[in-house]
Design an enzyme around this catalytic site. Structure first.
Site, PDB file in Angstrom:
ATOM      1  CB  CYS A  50      -1.333   0.078   0.926  1.00 41.71           C
ATOM      2  SG  CYS A  50      -2.218   1.408   1.392  1.00 41.71           S
ATOM      3  CB  CYS A  91      -0.737   2.475   4.025  1.00 40.02           C
ATOM      4  SG  CYS A  91      -2.485   2.210   3.684  1.00 40.02           S
ATOM      5  CG  ASP A  92       3.485   1.657   4.592  1.00 38.41           C
ATOM      6  OD1 ASP A  92       2.737   1.935   5.349  1.00 38.41           O
ATOM      7  OD2 ASP A  92       2.944   0.198   4.376  1.00 38.41           O
TER       8      ASP A  92
END
Length: 312
Positions: free
Chosen positions: A133, A136-137
């Site tokens: 992701c 997300c990261d």
């Protein structure tokens, strides 16, 4: 607690959330079963810009708006991971996290899970440089070199997204052409931070002494020559696995890849069990097609329930 429902929706991505809106508006006693946050893959998407009527919205915001709408007409949101569905004809029993729910109709909208590279360190390196992701990261890789694997739209889009953080993005594909849309291809090819490596497949991770991702080893599909690509982050986007493991006891419900087989009414081989969204056999998996499926299944579930009640 009354565990009897007219319809149970398994999954709370865009298909499941839309189904809940339509089922609730139709006056059906409705429950959504979900074991993660509502929104499905939307919640992991940075910006959505191809949903009709919405020029630009974050995946999180769109997820929350859909969730609020889905419960506005009485649908219950229940945390639970489904392990089995039992068909008893007029009634279906849905087992989830140790609880049994009884319902006249089931809408399966469980989506898909990311496909891993299949290496021994897949699980160990998760969160240590390996991520599925970018939204997300991505911020953790500011001014670092990262690798994205895959040639489809997800890989292309996430490569572009990562350039706002990373120093360089190596995009590695197994063929000499992309599978993604031309618009996404242009964004990739016109971005000076993205280096495309063609006709290579991953062999294994390169792991640092600290037990983190240090890069990844690739092999040329034509010559067999190996190539080490140094990187502090690896983002595989190589496909997905439909979340249908709980249907293992039902023959004829899924194809050889695990996708749910449905007819034109989006009904499975079992009357009263429907499928919607990414989990079903289809050519285009997008938010807009998932919401369409959700509306269709809810309406067809309503008619199925009305037919049952008319026979009583």
């Amino acid at each position: 607690m009354d565990n009897n429902y007219d319809v149970i929706i398994i999954g709370a991505g865009p298909a499941g959330l839309t189904a809940a809106v339509y089922a609730g508006r139709a006056g059906l006693k409705t429950a959504m079963l979900e074991y993660e946050a509502p929104g499905g893959k939307m919640i992991k998407t940075d910006i959505v810009c191809n949903y009709p009527g919405v020029d630009n919205v974050s995946g999180v915001d769109l997820s929350m708006k859909m969730f609020e709408h889905s419960t506005a007409y009485g649908a219950e949101y229940i945390y639970g991971e489904v392990s089995e569905i039992i068909d008893e004809g007029e009634w279906k029993i849905v087992k989830a996290s140790g609880t049994e729910y009884k319902t006249h109709a089931v809408i399966i909208a469980t989506g898909t899970n990311e496909r891993t590279l299949g290496f021994a360190d897949d699980e160990r390196l998760l969160g240590k440089g390996l991520s599925y992701c970018a939204v997300c990261d991505g911020a953790f890789f500011k001014n670092k070199d990262v690798v994205v694997i895959g040639g489809g739209n997800s890989a292309l889009e996430e490569s572009v997204y990562l350039t706002q953080f990373a120093n360089k993005v190596d995009l590695v594909i197994r063929r000499d052409v992309f599978r993604g849309d031309e618009a996404n291809q242009r964004q990739v090819l016109n971005n000076p931070k993205i280096n495309v490596i063609r006709k290579h497949v991953p062999v294994d991770y390169i792991v640092t002494d600290e037990g983190k991702v240090g890069g990844i080893k690739f092999k040329d599909v034509e010559t067999g020559v190996e190539l080490d690509v140094a990187s502090e982050g690896v983002f595989p986007y190589i496909g997905a696995i439909p979340a249908t493991g709980f249907l293992a006891n039902h023959e004829g419900m899924v194809d050889e890849e695990g996708y749910l087989i449905v007819n034109e009414q989006l009904e499975t081989v079992i009357p009263g069990i429907f499928g919607a969204g990414d989990v079903i056999q289809k050519h285009l998996r997008q938010i807009v097609t998932a919401t369409s499926d959700g509306a269709i299944t809810a309406q067809n579930a309503f008619h199925h329930i009305q037919n049952l009640k008319s026979k009583v």
